[in-house]
Design an enzyme around this catalytic site. Structure first.
Site, PDB file in Angstrom:
ATOM      1  N   PRO A  18       0.842  -1.196   0.000  1.00 58.69           N
ATOM      2  CA  PRO A  18       0.000   0.000   0.000  1.00 58.69           C
ATOM      3  C   PRO A  18       0.877   1.246   0.000  1.00 58.69           C
ATOM      4  CG  PRO A  18       0.096  -0.958   2.200  1.00 58.69           C
ATOM      5  CD  PRO A  18       0.845  -1.896   1.297  1.00 58.69           C
ATOM      6  N   CYS A 102       3.836   3.072   8.980  1.00 61.41           N
ATOM      7  CA  CYS A 102       4.141   4.357   8.351  1.00 61.41           C
ATOM      8  C   CYS A 102       4.996   5.216   9.276  1.00 61.41           C
ATOM      9  CB  CYS A 102       2.856   5.098   7.995  1.00 61.41           C
ATOM     10  SG  CYS A 102       3.187   6.709   7.251  1.00 61.41           S
ATOM     11  N   LYS A 141       0.576  -4.709   8.819  1.00 60.99           N
ATOM     12  CA  LYS A 141       1.871  -4.369   8.244  1.00 60.99           C
ATOM     13  C   LYS A 141       2.616  -3.487   9.230  1.00 60.99           C
ATOM     14  CE  LYS A 141       4.143  -2.893   4.027  1.00 60.99           C
ATOM     15  NZ  LYS A 141       5.218  -2.084   4.621  1.00 60.99           N
ATOM     16  N   ASN A 204       9.239  -7.474   3.398  1.00 58.82           N
ATOM     17  CA  ASN A 204       9.144  -6.240   2.615  1.00 58.82           C
ATOM     18  C   ASN A 204      10.405  -5.418   2.825  1.00 58.82           C
ATOM     19  OD1 ASN A 204       7.488  -3.110   3.048  1.00 58.82           O
ATOM     20  ND2 ASN A 204       7.924  -4.044   1.091  1.00 58.82           N
ATOM     21  N   ASP A 206      13.461  -3.449  -0.058  1.00 59.55           N
ATOM     22  CA  ASP A 206      14.614  -3.519  -0.960  1.00 59.55           C
ATOM     23  C   ASP A 206      14.522  -4.557  -2.072  1.00 59.55           C
ATOM     24  OD1 ASP A 206      15.634  -1.580   0.701  1.00 59.55           O
ATOM     25  OD2 ASP A 206      17.026  -2.908   1.749  1.00 59.55           O
ATOM     26  N   GLY A 228       7.009  -2.742  -3.240  1.00 58.42           N
ATOM     27  CA  GLY A 228       6.460  -1.399  -3.306  1.00 58.42           C
ATOM     28  C   GLY A 228       7.154  -0.557  -4.346  1.00 58.42           C
ATOM     29  N   ARG A 229       8.225   0.088  -3.953  1.00 56.64           N
ATOM     30  CA  ARG A 229       8.916   1.057  -4.815  1.00 56.64           C
ATOM     31  C   ARG A 229       9.284   0.489  -6.184  1.00 56.64           C
ATOM     32  NH1 ARG A 229      13.844   3.377  -1.811  1.00 56.64           N
ATOM     33  NH2 ARG A 229      14.387   1.165  -1.866  1.00 56.64           N
TER      34      ARG A 229
END
Length: 347
Positions: A18, A102, A141, A204, A206, A228-229
């Site tokens: 997300p 976050c 998460k 999660n 890298d 993600g990225r």
């Protein structure tokens, strides 16, 4: 096969993280097309949902083609989290995810996101409030801990499992690290290999290539990976990882024709979801990432972020497809700014 409650996922599923201002329905659509097994909405404020904030409500939009899909919420108040879980259930996601990861200041200062890592008892109470308020599977998460001196992910995993979560995604950094340094997957592996842990554990942080995905799969024995990225501007990463794990072979990089086709679909979905004016405006943030590595692309990018109609943008995409036919750019992972919350966002 991996199960989250009654949700069945393939062996070693790939999850789309997300990402605030990134993983909206148009972006999720192109990731789903390219192999994402489970996706999540942008994170949603529990207080915003209760106030009926327009932006928060819009983030609840999910579509059948996305399934399985989870809606992610965050907050620091038990009653608000419980009520928001009930609101979320009304749109019938496959699961409800809680963001305890976050690191962004405006979230942490409200006692939410990674801010809850300083108070595990509160984290447990918030989680229990959500679990007790919905019949959907609840997942979490989070990060390794608040800082290096207070890494508590092993205790967190056990206690959250005890109150009923069905899966845990762990970003391998502390809150104090933000997005700097390397993610430490050794601690993720310790959680996975804890004999008390019976729920799926997803790693999660890298993962930016098929080779690294396979290396981390074998080295750390997680049940799946959250990306993600590396998916920003490059949704092909999911199918590339799957193919490499299955065959040991690297898929060819997408051609410029395939790239412009995906950009076009992303834009079309954005217009369908947000309307022409806003859909075209908000798509502008994505062009740079889709076109990274192409030389002398600035003149075309300037047109893409200036033109105001689909027809004009479509013509520019056709020009790009002709100009760069046969050119394969070096793979460049999208930059990530602290304003884009991840994990809130990413990784």
């Amino acid at each position: 096969m991996i199960k989250i409650g009654d949700i069945q996922l393939p062996d070693f599923p790939l999850l789309l993280a997300p990402m605030e201002d990134v993983s909206d329905p148009p972006f999720r659509a192109v990731c789903k097309d390219n192999g994402a097994d489970l996706m999540y909405t942008e994170f949603i404020s529990s207080e915003g949902l209760i106030r009926d904030a327009i932006k928060s409500r819009q983030k609840l939009d999910i579509f059948e083609y996305e399934r399985p899909v989870g809606i992610q919420i965050f907050g620091g108040d038990e009653e608000a989290m419980a009520l928001s879980a009930k609101i979320v259930a009304a749109v019938n996601p496959d699961l409800v995810d809680i963001n305890f990861g976050c690191p962004v200041k405006k979230v942490v200062c409200k006692g939410a996101g990674a801010g809850v890592l300083k108070d595990i008892d509160l984290m447990v109470r918030l989680t229990k409030a959500v679990v007790n308020s919905t019949d959907k599977p609840v997942t979490v998460k989070t990060r390794l801990g608040w800082d290096e001196a207070s890494i508590n992910i092993e205790e967190v995993a056990e206690r959250l499992q005890d109150v009923g979560i069905k899966a845990l995604s762990i970003h391998g950094r502390t809150r104090s690290q933000m997005y700097k340094g390397e993610a430490d997957w050794r601690l993720i592996a310790k959680v996975k290999n804890n004999p008390r842990i019976q729920i799926p554990i997803f790693g999660n942080g890298d993962i930016d290539s098929p080779q690294k995905a396979l290396e981390y799969k074998n080295r750390y024995d997680v049940d799946g990976i959250m990306i993600g990225r590396a998916a920003i501007g490059y949704p092909w990463i999911f199918n590339e990882v799957k193919h490499f794990i299955k065959t040991g072979e690297t898929l060819p990089s997408p051609t410029i024709q395939q790239r412009t086709q995906v950009i076009r679909k992303h834009l079309q979905r954005s217009i369908e979801w947000k309307g022409a004016t806003l859909g075209i405006l908000e798509m502008r943030r994505h062009y740079t990432n889709y076109l990274k590595g192409f030389p002398h692309i600035k003149e075309y990018r300037n047109k893409l972020v200036t033109f105001k109609t689909f027809e004009e943008i479509d013509e520019v995409l056709n020009e790009i497809a002709v100009r760069y036919d046969g050119f394969v750019p070096e793979r460049i992972v999208a930059a990530f700014s602290a304003s884009q919350t991840e994990e809130c966002a990413v990784m």
